[in-house]
Design a protein around this motif. Structure first.
Motif, short mmCIF file in Angstrom:
data_model
loop_
_atom_site.label_atom_id
_atom_site.label_comp_id
_atom_site.label_asym_id
_atom_site.label_seq_id
_atom_site.Cartn_x
_atom_site.Cartn_y
_atom_site.Cartn_z
N ARG A 183 0.84 -1.20 0.00
CA ARG A 183 0.00 0.00 0.00
C ARG A 183 0.87 1.24 0.00
NH1 ARG A 183 -2.03 1.17 5.78
NH2 ARG A 183 -0.45 0.24 7.09
N GLN B 231 -11.97 -7.75 3.15
CA GLN B 231 -13.20 -7.41 2.45
C GLN B 231 -14.36 -8.13 3.14
OE1 GLN B 231 -11.49 -8.87 -1.37
NE2 GLN B 231 -12.57 -7.11 -2.25
N TYR C 144 -19.01 -8.36 -0.42
CA TYR C 144 -18.26 -8.02 -1.62
C TYR C 144 -17.46 -9.20 -2.15
CZ TYR C 144 -19.38 -3.19 -0.55
OH TYR C 144 -20.05 -2.03 -0.29
N ASP D 151 -15.41 -4.60 -5.47
CA ASP D 151 -14.35 -4.81 -4.49
C ASP D 151 -14.66 -4.19 -3.14
OD1 ASP D 151 -12.89 -6.27 -6.26
OD2 ASP D 151 -11.35 -4.76 -6.62
N THR E 133 -14.51 -0.77 -2.69
CA THR E 133 -13.65 0.40 -2.58
C THR E 133 -14.29 1.54 -3.37
OG1 THR E 133 -11.35 1.13 -2.85
CG2 THR E 133 -12.23 -0.31 -4.57
N ASP E 134 -13.56 2.61 -3.64
CA ASP E 134 -14.09 3.72 -4.45
C ASP E 134 -13.67 3.59 -5.91
OD1 ASP E 134 -15.31 4.87 -2.24
OD2 ASP E 134 -13.61 6.17 -1.79
N ASP F 299 -16.01 1.93 -8.56
CA ASP F 299 -16.50 0.68 -7.98
C ASP F 299 -17.92 0.80 -7.44
OD1 ASP F 299 -15.83 -2.08 -7.24
OD2 ASP F 299 -15.93 -1.40 -5.17
N THR G 76 -6.31 -0.11 -6.10
CA THR G 76 -7.57 0.26 -5.47
C THR G 76 -7.34 1.45 -4.53
OG1 THR G 76 -7.27 -1.24 -3.58
CG2 THR G 76 -8.40 -2.13 -5.51
N SER G 77 -8.36 2.28 -4.41
CA SER G 77 -8.34 3.34 -3.41
C SER G 77 -9.77 3.55 -2.92
CB SER G 77 -7.80 4.64 -3.98
OG SER G 77 -7.68 5.61 -2.96
N PRO G 78 -10.02 3.45 -1.60
CA PRO G 78 -9.07 3.07 -0.54
C PRO G 78 -8.45 1.70 -0.78
CG PRO G 78 -11.10 3.94 0.40
CD PRO G 78 -11.35 3.73 -1.06
N SER G 79 -7.38 1.42 -0.05
CA SER G 79 -6.58 0.24 -0.32
C SER G 79 -7.23 -1.06 0.12
CB SER G 79 -5.22 0.36 0.38
OG SER G 79 -5.37 0.27 1.78
N LEU G 80 -8.21 -0.97 1.05
CA LEU G 80 -8.84 -2.16 1.67
C LEU G 80 -7.89 -2.89 2.61
CD1 LEU G 80 -10.86 -3.59 -1.37
CD2 LEU G 80 -11.62 -2.00 0.40
#
Length: 223
Positions: free
Chosen positions: A53, A71, A75, A143, A145-146, A189, A215-219
């Motif tokens: 990350r 997650q 999801y 996922d 996330t955003d 997403d 991905t963002s946020p990274s999860l």
């Protein structure tokens, strides 16, 4: 950035985009996909993976401490509600200018906040004459996330691996394309589910599909 949409789906034009990142020569990434550990959470040993990350500060890409991927099951019904741990990206990879360009392209294209955390998943999916490889074993999904970025690094001796975007699971895809090396697909997403079809070899030998998924946020959560 090239806008991508079906001719009859103009309303989706600003929710996903496809671009070629000309500043990246994918050849520089290829050696780092040859030593990926097997993903221990997926049966079959056909998927290999690393994960780190980052945040972006100006024109710098800063690596953050180790974390765990998490997650919810809503999801990821396959491995949701499990705190998953993966080996970090190789330091030599992270130091490459082309890796920095990839993360910055994702951050800039999605207009991320300067402190937004980015997860960088380095994934190889393999297949053989006896076994297909499944880049998305969880099926059509979000996922959680955003923003998601799927960057194609290499396709070696494979057919399939076509990426689809959907507005609903029971609807036809609004986007379908095999991502070629150097192409970056950016997806909101919240508005789309995604899926990539299984791969099989073109000739009687092993095949591989290499990608980075950002991905963002990274999860990721703190270790």
């Amino acid at each position: 950035m090239q806008k991508v949409w079906e001719a009859t789906e103009l309303e989706y034009a600003f929710l996903f985009t496809l671009r070629k990142v000309n500043s990246i020569n994918t050849e520089g990434f290829k050696p780092f996909f040859n030593n990926l550990p097997v993903d221990p959470y997926i049966k079959g040993d056909y998927r290999l993976r690393r994960l780190s990350r980052f945040i972006v500060s100006g024109d710098r890409v800063i690596k953050l401490p180790h974390g765990y991927l998490f997650q919810p099951k809503e999801y990821n019904p396959l491995v949701g509600d499990i705190k998953r741990e993966f080996t970090e990206l190789d330091d030599g990879l992270v130091e490459l200018d082309i890796f920095k360009h990839l993360v910055l392209a994702f951050s800039d294209s999605c207009k991320l906040h300067p402190e937004a955390e980015i997860g960088a998943h380095q994934i190889r999916t393999t297949c053989s004459p006896d076994n297909m490889g499944n880049p998305a074993p969880e099926g059509i999904h979000r996922d959680g996330t955003d923003f998601i970025g799927i960057f194609s690094v290499d396709r070696e001796n494979i057919q399939g691996g076509e990426t689809h975007l959907y507005t609903a699971k029971k609807e036809k895809p609004v986007f379908s394309k095999i991502l070629n090396p150097g192409e970056l697909l950016l997806v909101n997403d919240h508005d789309f589910l995604h899926f990539t079809t299984p791969i099989k070899p073109e000739i009687e030998a092993q095949g591989t599909r290499d990608v980075f998924v950002l991905t963002s946020p990274s999860l990721l959560i703190e270790a």
